[in-house]
Write a protein that holds these residues in place. Sequence first.
Motif, PDB file in Angstrom:
ATOM      1  N   PHE A 254       0.861  -1.180   0.000  1.00  0.00           N
ATOM      2  CA  PHE A 254       0.000   0.000   0.000  1.00  0.00           C
ATOM      3  C   PHE A 254       0.898   1.231   0.000  1.00  0.00           C
ATOM      4  CE2 PHE A 254      -1.845  -3.458   2.386  1.00  0.00           C
ATOM      5  CZ  PHE A 254      -3.181  -3.521   2.010  1.00  0.00           C
ATOM      6  N   ASP A 255       0.387   2.330  -0.529  1.00  0.00           N
ATOM      7  CA  ASP A 255       1.091   3.595  -0.360  1.00  0.00           C
ATOM      8  C   ASP A 255       1.036   4.018   1.105  1.00  0.00           C
ATOM      9  OD1 ASP A 255       1.910   4.019  -3.002  1.00  0.00           O
ATOM     10  OD2 ASP A 255      -0.027   4.900  -3.557  1.00  0.00           O
ATOM     11  N   THR A 256       1.948   4.871   1.517  1.00  0.00           N
ATOM     12  CA  THR A 256       1.994   5.342   2.902  1.00  0.00           C
ATOM     13  C   THR A 256       0.660   5.960   3.323  1.00  0.00           C
ATOM     14  OG1 THR A 256       4.364   5.801   2.711  1.00  0.00           O
ATOM     15  CG2 THR A 256       3.179   6.861   4.524  1.00  0.00           C
ATOM     16  N   GLY A 257       0.100   5.448   4.413  1.00  0.00           N
ATOM     17  CA  GLY A 257      -1.146   5.966   4.938  1.00  0.00           C
ATOM     18  C   GLY A 257      -2.392   5.544   4.180  1.00  0.00           C
ATOM     19  N   SER A 258      -2.243   4.678   3.167  1.00  0.00           N
ATOM     20  CA  SER A 258      -3.368   4.297   2.308  1.00  0.00           C
ATOM     21  C   SER A 258      -3.792   2.857   2.563  1.00  0.00           C
ATOM     22  CB  SER A 258      -2.976   4.463   0.837  1.00  0.00           C
ATOM     23  OG  SER A 258      -3.973   3.914  -0.015  1.00  0.00           O
ATOM     24  N   ASP A 259      -5.081   2.570   2.298  1.00  0.00           N
ATOM     25  CA  ASP A 259      -5.559   1.193   2.350  1.00  0.00           C
ATOM     26  C   ASP A 259      -5.937   0.681   0.957  1.00  0.00           C
ATOM     27  OD1 ASP A 259      -7.905   2.559   1.810  1.00  0.00           O
ATOM     28  OD2 ASP A 259      -8.882   2.094   3.712  1.00  0.00           O
ATOM     29  N   VAL A 260      -5.471   1.371  -0.084  1.00  0.00           N
ATOM     30  CA  VAL A 260      -5.712   0.943  -1.465  1.00  0.00           C
ATOM     31  C   VAL A 260      -4.610  -0.031  -1.868  1.00  0.00           C
ATOM     32  CG1 VAL A 260      -5.932   1.670  -3.865  1.00  0.00           C
ATOM     33  CG2 VAL A 260      -6.845   3.106  -2.033  1.00  0.00           C
ATOM     34  N   ILE A 261      -4.996  -1.234  -2.235  1.00  0.00           N
ATOM     35  CA  ILE A 261      -4.023  -2.282  -2.550  1.00  0.00           C
ATOM     36  C   ILE A 261      -3.336  -1.971  -3.876  1.00  0.00           C
ATOM     37  CG2 ILE A 261      -3.729  -4.746  -3.046  1.00  0.00           C
ATOM     38  CD1 ILE A 261      -6.279  -5.224  -1.343  1.00  0.00           C
ATOM     39  N   LYS A 262      -1.996  -2.053  -3.893  1.00  0.00           N
ATOM     40  CA  LYS A 262      -1.247  -1.842  -5.128  1.00  0.00           C
ATOM     41  C   LYS A 262      -1.405  -3.041  -6.056  1.00  0.00           C
ATOM     42  CE  LYS A 262       2.350   1.381  -3.660  1.00  0.00           C
ATOM     43  NZ  LYS A 262       3.798   1.662  -3.681  1.00  0.00           N
ATOM     44  N   GLU A 263      -1.333  -2.764  -7.353  1.00  0.00           N
ATOM     45  CA  GLU A 263      -1.553  -3.811  -8.354  1.00  0.00           C
ATOM     46  C   GLU A 263      -0.566  -4.961  -8.210  1.00  0.00           C
ATOM     47  OE1 GLU A 263      -3.776  -5.583 -11.178  1.00  0.00           O
ATOM     48  OE2 GLU A 263      -4.171  -3.604 -10.315  1.00  0.00           O
ATOM     49  N   SER A 264       0.674  -4.641  -7.832  1.00  0.00           N
ATOM     50  CA  SER A 264       1.698  -5.681  -7.705  1.00  0.00           C
ATOM     51  C   SER A 264       1.383  -6.684  -6.596  1.00  0.00           C
ATOM     52  CB  SER A 264       3.062  -5.041  -7.437  1.00  0.00           C
ATOM     53  OG  SER A 264       3.032  -4.291  -6.232  1.00  0.00           O
ATOM     54  N   SER A 265       0.431  -6.354  -5.731  1.00  0.00           N
ATOM     55  CA  SER A 265       0.101  -7.206  -4.590  1.00  0.00           C
ATOM     56  C   SER A 265      -0.684  -8.450  -4.987  1.00  0.00           C
ATOM     57  CB  SER A 265      -0.724  -6.416  -3.570  1.00  0.00           C
ATOM     58  OG  SER A 265      -0.078  -5.216  -3.200  1.00  0.00           O
ATOM     59  N   TYR A 266      -1.257  -8.441  -6.177  1.00  0.00           N
ATOM     60  CA  TYR A 266      -2.188  -9.514  -6.522  1.00  0.00           C
ATOM     61  C   TYR A 266      -1.506 -10.852  -6.770  1.00  0.00           C
ATOM     62  CZ  TYR A 266      -6.055  -6.310  -6.402  1.00  0.00           C
ATOM     63  OH  TYR A 266      -6.997  -5.426  -5.957  1.00  0.00           O
ATOM     64  N   THR A 267      -0.213 -10.863  -6.946  1.00  0.00           N
ATOM     65  CA  THR A 267       0.498 -12.140  -7.050  1.00  0.00           C
ATOM     66  C   THR A 267       0.329 -12.937  -5.765  1.00  0.00           C
ATOM     67  OG1 THR A 267       2.138 -11.212  -8.564  1.00  0.00           O
ATOM     68  CG2 THR A 267       2.752 -13.227  -7.400  1.00  0.00           C
ATOM     69  N   GLU A 268       0.516 -12.287  -4.621  1.00  0.00           N
ATOM     70  CA  GLU A 268       0.389 -12.980  -3.345  1.00  0.00           C
ATOM     71  C   GLU A 268      -1.076 -13.187  -2.956  1.00  0.00           C
ATOM     72  OE1 GLU A 268       2.775 -11.412  -0.214  1.00  0.00           O
ATOM     73  OE2 GLU A 268       4.653 -11.919  -1.242  1.00  0.00           O
ATOM     74  N   ILE A 269      -1.932 -12.224  -3.265  1.00  0.00           N
ATOM     75  CA  ILE A 269      -3.359 -12.388  -2.960  1.00  0.00           C
ATOM     76  C   ILE A 269      -3.931 -13.573  -3.736  1.00  0.00           C
ATOM     77  CG2 ILE A 269      -5.635 -11.320  -3.187  1.00  0.00           C
ATOM     78  CD1 ILE A 269      -4.307  -8.630  -2.613  1.00  0.00           C
ATOM     79  N   ASP A 270      -3.495 -13.735  -4.982  1.00  0.00           N
ATOM     80  CA  ASP A 270      -3.950 -14.859  -5.796  1.00  0.00           C
ATOM     81  C   ASP A 270      -3.564 -16.195  -5.160  1.00  0.00           C
ATOM     82  OD1 ASP A 270      -5.044 -15.769  -8.530  1.00  0.00           O
ATOM     83  OD2 ASP A 270      -3.094 -16.768  -8.443  1.00  0.00           O
ATOM     84  N   LEU A 271      -2.374 -16.263  -4.585  1.00  0.00           N
ATOM     85  CA  LEU A 271      -1.935 -17.501  -3.944  1.00  0.00           C
ATOM     86  C   LEU A 271      -2.762 -17.804  -2.690  1.00  0.00           C
ATOM     87  CD1 LEU A 271       1.932 -17.098  -4.313  1.00  0.00           C
ATOM     88  CD2 LEU A 271       0.480 -18.764  -5.482  1.00  0.00           C
ATOM     89  N   ILE A 272      -3.111 -16.753  -1.928  1.00  0.00           N
ATOM     90  CA  ILE A 272      -3.974 -16.958  -0.763  1.00  0.00           C
ATOM     91  C   ILE A 272      -5.342 -17.475  -1.205  1.00  0.00           C
ATOM     92  CG2 ILE A 272      -5.184 -15.787   1.122  1.00  0.00           C
ATOM     93  CD1 ILE A 272      -2.186 -16.321   1.579  1.00  0.00           C
ATOM     94  N   ALA A 273      -5.853 -16.902  -2.307  1.00  0.00           N
ATOM     95  CA  ALA A 273      -7.131 -17.373  -2.839  1.00  0.00           C
ATOM     96  C   ALA A 273      -7.043 -18.840  -3.239  1.00  0.00           C
ATOM     97  CB  ALA A 273      -7.538 -16.512  -4.032  1.00  0.00           C
ATOM     98  N   GLN A 274      -5.945 -19.216  -3.875  1.00  0.00           N
ATOM     99  CA  GLN A 274      -5.767 -20.616  -4.263  1.00  0.00           C
ATOM    100  C   GLN A 274      -5.746 -21.529  -3.039  1.00  0.00           C
ATOM    101  OE1 GLN A 274      -2.652 -21.521  -7.189  1.00  0.00           O
ATOM    102  NE2 GLN A 274      -2.624 -19.341  -7.749  1.00  0.00           N
ATOM    103  N   TYR A 275      -5.077 -21.090  -1.992  1.00  0.00           N
ATOM    104  CA  TYR A 275      -5.025 -21.886  -0.763  1.00  0.00           C
ATOM    105  C   TYR A 275      -6.429 -22.070  -0.187  1.00  0.00           C
ATOM    106  CZ  TYR A 275      -4.436 -23.061   4.146  1.00  0.00           C
ATOM    107  OH  TYR A 275      -4.560 -23.659   5.381  1.00  0.00           O
ATOM    108  N   LEU A 276      -7.202 -20.987  -0.128  1.00  0.00           N
ATOM    109  CA  LEU A 276      -8.554 -21.076   0.441  1.00  0.00           C
ATOM    110  C   LEU A 276      -9.478 -21.895  -0.438  1.00  0.00           C
ATOM    111  CD1 LEU A 276      -8.885 -17.406   1.738  1.00  0.00           C
ATOM    112  CD2 LEU A 276      -8.607 -19.471   3.133  1.00  0.00           C
TER     113      LEU A 276
END
Length: 310
Positions: free
Chosen positions: A206-228
């Motif tokens: 995230f950018d400093t002070g922000s809760d907006v997820i950066k696009e580059s984060s979806y590599t790891e989010i995708d893996l969490i989704a696969q696990y679930l």
Amino acid sequence: MKQLILALFVFISVQPLFAQRADKEGSQDHPLIQRFSQSYIYFYEQTSFDPYTIVTGKSDGSKLISTQEVEGKVTRIFYSMPTEAGSVYEIYTNYLNALKSEGATILFSCKNVSNCGKYFWDYLREMDTKIQMPAYYGEEMAYIAAKFSKDGMAYYVTIIPGYGLSEMGYEVTVVETKEMEQQISLNGIEKAMNENGKVSLYGILFDTGSDVIKESSYTEIDLIAQYLQKNPSKKVYVVGHTDNTGSYQNNISLSERRAKAVKNVLTSKYSISAGRMTSAGVGPVAPEAKNTTEDGRKKNRRVEIVLNEK
């Protein structure tokens, strides 16, 4: 002007080193930094793990403007050399250009009082009691601080050349710190969850002070989704963590919003049932490293997926 290279990047034949004196017994060059021609090692020390303070800004006449604390394996080498073999400017420029040309980040560099600030060298010696540059080298001095990475390691380097009373020398300090692992796999997540009941994710950004997820984060989010998706009976906590920069309450609120943002995207984009996930934010209260260094703060800013085994 003699050309200096970093052994880290290039291995080529160079002219033999005609040292006037032998190196200190038991000493050696750091394998990633090549010495300047005709210099020899006067002082050598290596510690397996120590803190080290890097200057990242000049003096304002009352203190050093900014510093950065790092920790790791520390190698200190003080070289002496004949004055006819080079100058402070030559040593400073060669090392600075070599570091820049190979992609190192220059954290700070300066030469003499005009660039470094009044009393810079006095403050440097007060801050670092182990520094080997003697006071009489102060007729002409320079300072370089840089950082580069190689093979999963981060290297912080300071180089301090100096001249005084017809003597020339320069001090090289290298701090080796382990870079945080950014590569994670589905197998790695499953192993961590089975063995530890949680996995820490440093690539959800995230950018400093922000809760907006950066696009580059979806590599790891995708893996969490696969696990679930692969483990439909599992329930988890999505936990946000911050460093201690800013107020406690702001960090708690920010970590809660970030955890909720990750939970929401797992639901909206990957169709993971919201009932399987509970988001929470704990701010800075469960650090993995000290907040006194940038590397430590970076490690503390993370999202954890924790098994809810009720």
